[in-house]
Design an enzyme around this catalytic site. Sequence first.
Site, PDB file in Angstrom:
ATOM      1  N   ASP A 191       0.826  -1.208   0.000  1.00 34.88           N
ATOM      2  CA  ASP A 191       0.000   0.000   0.000  1.00 34.88           C
ATOM      3  C   ASP A 191       0.862   1.260   0.000  1.00 34.88           C
ATOM      4  O   ASP A 191       1.984   1.273   0.481  1.00 34.88           O
ATOM      5  CB  ASP A 191      -0.925   0.022   1.218  1.00 34.88           C
ATOM      6  CG  ASP A 191      -0.189  -0.257   2.505  1.00 34.88           C
ATOM      7  OD1 ASP A 191       0.530  -1.289   2.577  1.00 34.88           O
ATOM      8  OD2 ASP A 191      -0.288   0.547   3.448  1.00 34.88           O
ATOM      9  N   GLU A 192       0.285   2.310  -0.550  1.00 36.61           N
ATOM     10  CA  GLU A 192       0.792   3.674  -0.404  1.00 36.61           C
ATOM     11  C   GLU A 192       2.241   3.851  -0.830  1.00 36.61           C
ATOM     12  O   GLU A 192       3.016   4.497  -0.126  1.00 36.61           O
ATOM     13  CB  GLU A 192       0.620   4.127   1.060  1.00 36.61           C
ATOM     14  CG  GLU A 192      -0.830   4.147   1.506  1.00 36.61           C
ATOM     15  CD  GLU A 192      -1.030   4.622   2.939  1.00 36.61           C
ATOM     16  OE1 GLU A 192      -2.020   5.324   3.186  1.00 36.61           O
ATOM     17  OE2 GLU A 192      -0.195   4.282   3.820  1.00 36.61           O
TER      18      GLU A 192
END
Lengths: 518, 518
Positions: free
Chosen positions: A287-288
Amino acid sequence: MHSTPQDLLDAVARSESGLKSDSFERLVVGRGSADSTAVHRALSLDALVLSLDSGRLIRSVADEATVSIASRSESYTLSIPARGQARLVANSTLGLFRGLATFEQLWYTLDGDKYLLNAPIEIADEPAFPYRSFSLDTARNFYPVDDILRTLDAMSWVKMSVLYWHVADSQSFPLEVPGFPELAAKGAYSKEEMYSVNDVELIIQYANTRGIDVVMELDTPGHTTAVGFAHPEHVACAGKSPWAKYANEPPAGQLRIASNATVEFVKRVFQSVLTMMTSTMMSTGGDEVNLPCWEEDEETIDVLNKRNIAIGEALNEFVVAIQGVLKANKITPFIKGDMILTHNVPVTNDTVAVVWQSSADAAGIAERGLRFIHQPSNYFYLDCGAGDWVGNNILGNSWCDPFKTWQRAYSFDPYANLTEAQFPLVLGGQMPLWSEQSSSENLDSIVWPRLAVAAEVFWTGGTLPDGTSRLANNVTGGRAAFSRLNELRYRLVDRGVKAIALQPKWCVLRPGECDVDA
Amino acid sequence: MHSTPQDLLDAVARSESGLKSDSFERLVVGRGSADSTAVHRALSLDALVLSLDSGRLIRSVADEATVSIASRSESYTLSIPARGQARLVANSTLGLFRGLATFEQLWYTLDGDKYLLNAPIEIADEPAFPYRSFSLDTARNFYPVDDILRTLDAMSWVKMSVLYWHVADSQSFPLEVPGFPELAAKGAYSKEEMYSVNDVELIIQYANTRGIDVVMELDTPGHTTAVGFAHPEHVACAGKSPWAKYANEPPAGQLRIASNATVEFVKRVFQSVLTMMTSTMMSTGGDEVNLPCWEEDEETIDVLNKRNIAIGEALNEFVVAIQGVLKANKITPFIKGDMILTHNVPVTNDTVAVVWQSSADAAGIAERGLRFIHQPSNYFYLDCGAGDWVGNNILGNSWCDPFKTWQRAYSFDPYANLTEAQFPLVLGGQMPLWSEQSSSENLDSIVWPRLAVAAEVFWTGGTLPDGTSRLANNVTGGRAAFSRLNELRYRLVDRGVKAIALQPKWCVLRPGECDVDA
């Protein structure tokens, strides 16, 4: 004849002991005192007889809890007559274990007597989804082993099947990895705030014998600054300022995915973590990720220039390489949904996606034919609603504002926006606790009883058993759910788990009377 | 010569014991290990010498904590040289007690040694406001006595001066009132969820000896349904449906203010509660009265018709009568702001208003020349932000949404919208915990460390000591406050109070580095 697995015997002993020590009284006005005459005149049960009814090999609960997710057998039937012997039948020891959890929570205490209502009782039960999970972040703040064990016990009472352990992140790396002791030695907050190899073994064994698989997540390539505390050579933009340009949270830092040395290092770390696991599943996170972090990193720029590739290609190669380690070990790789939906990294069909940003993302994952689990921030995040924690966003909100009430979570439909053909792609779901503003001190109160809502949603499926909406305001819908959740909350407290109150006790004892129109 | 009061000796002993058992290390990277050489070479203190420097009669801490609010003396000076004797000087034992709280929280632990920074230290300290309080609702859900005692200890560490005890409400009446045992016998949730006369004595004595006055609130005439569990004759619209028409919360019910018998009953109850108190202050409540409850009550209608008065007149008479009991006993009456601003009941100038609906209400109270305390729901309510708790407002918000972050509370200006001439009307303020969704299980985590913010705001005044805004983003403003609050949080945890984490520990150890622009 096979001998009974020790962990099933242990589970029966715990159920017996729990039944004896529970002091939970009915949540009605008078706490069951009106049942007194009936209880004294009631017939009594002699025994609960457990039996397996299939040709399935008899294996321990722990073994059954860690077989591949598609081949688990959790169904059971429970027959409780008004007198004589109750019978619990299942195809597997795991099914028996789930049935025990039901059995021990049917009982009430009155003046030292234990009784249940409405016998004879016939229950035929099985989960809608095999994956029913709690995700715990032990990196932003640390949780002692005892906290995790207590949480596992409570999870087993609501028949959860997975602990998804987000063990490390940019702020700390508390996991002792065999062969890489420096990661925790320099990455943990302190010597005391670390999970040793023995701790991990204990946690996994404790979980497995309670019907819970442990899926480890080593988040990569973002959320890895703490790797650089021991290995600065593998981390780009470490601690770079302003952090908000280079990461979603301080401190900035991401693995140097374009560096061959880093890829090889990460592969060896994953290979080592695999040796600690009993699960057939593991998450590589994803993620991210932040592009400026790499785009301004000279070592990364050099490699990209030399190889004449873009950062996206390096990311693809990195993911393929790390997932390759899992596949080579017959481990099903999990990956965060944004890696697929935003970065379009190549994943094979055995990959399981973690849908987290929004419940709306599930449809896009399903379109690609991937199995996935629901962890939508707009329904299931346990940590939202307590304001921002950065130092000077003084009146800011948490990014996933507002607080996710139990009702909000309970309104979740695992099949929303999916075609019927896509339904089998849903493995289940999980509620995560991200620990920026949580720690040992509030673990129970922020998790319970809300986590039980996810346990029910993914056990029960898209609707109530009769096909109606969960939150229909009638005695079988939301009102019954509120009573059920209140009862669970009081049972948890009775067993030492500090679950929060959802209502004034006056309301708890009078289901429906605190409805807004009552 | 006077002998030293026993409760001061006890306080000194607790400070000594706390200093020895505290294991709090500096919140910096390395937890103070960089101080090692300096600590080993440091000079040492021999003693802390306490002395009183005025002609004030030597009284116990408990006596000083309960004198009239205007005549309390909490100032102290603390001189800590680099070696030899530290000196703590005050005008009263209460001032010495406040100084002890400062002294014991200046110390850090390193490898078993205790040390402080930056000696010599000179502190001359006194509060901006005498009234610095926590308000606890023990009616919606019950808190065992031990919870209250632990909370009082923590309050004393941040020099709070008042526990405002909202002891009863519509859902339960847990207070044993001498002469009226039926109120708790029928009004408490259970025999175990009740405060006996002995419990109340213990709590008040425990509080007073820790520099904390206990202001009891018996909320009237609303929020009194539970009085009717024992005395239905005194409660109008009890349990009437739909509750939302007759009360702000279920169950509906208000005292029959127009009934002479009810007024006499309530006066006797107040008279009895006064005998349990050591404070010179008590609250008659008065929030959220509901007119339809009375307007549809036949007994109330009858009286009003017979006397040819409106309900407003009956309300005025009721308030004057109850406050009269307090005044006859030289007790300063507190009343909720809406009784004055909405219902315009007559109160004399010795009345203290509790401003709760909004911080904007303070100006209206000040215009009437009344002293008041700040308890604004838009800054200080500890319970907001967790959704609605009624059964079927399924996706609703808490009425005082959103969650009040520590920063929000810290941004409060006690002098906002007041003229300088009105400043002396501000006695201080309090943070309340309303317990619809709280109980023993989450008491510490929902209260701490946020309550310390109110302690600081009302100790320090309208601004920081240098006149600047509290939340100015600089090292003396918000950043220093965050460090201070983080430190307090870790000290609380070290002493067994389960205060929540406000940040990842990585940020805690690096003040300012998690600022959004850092």
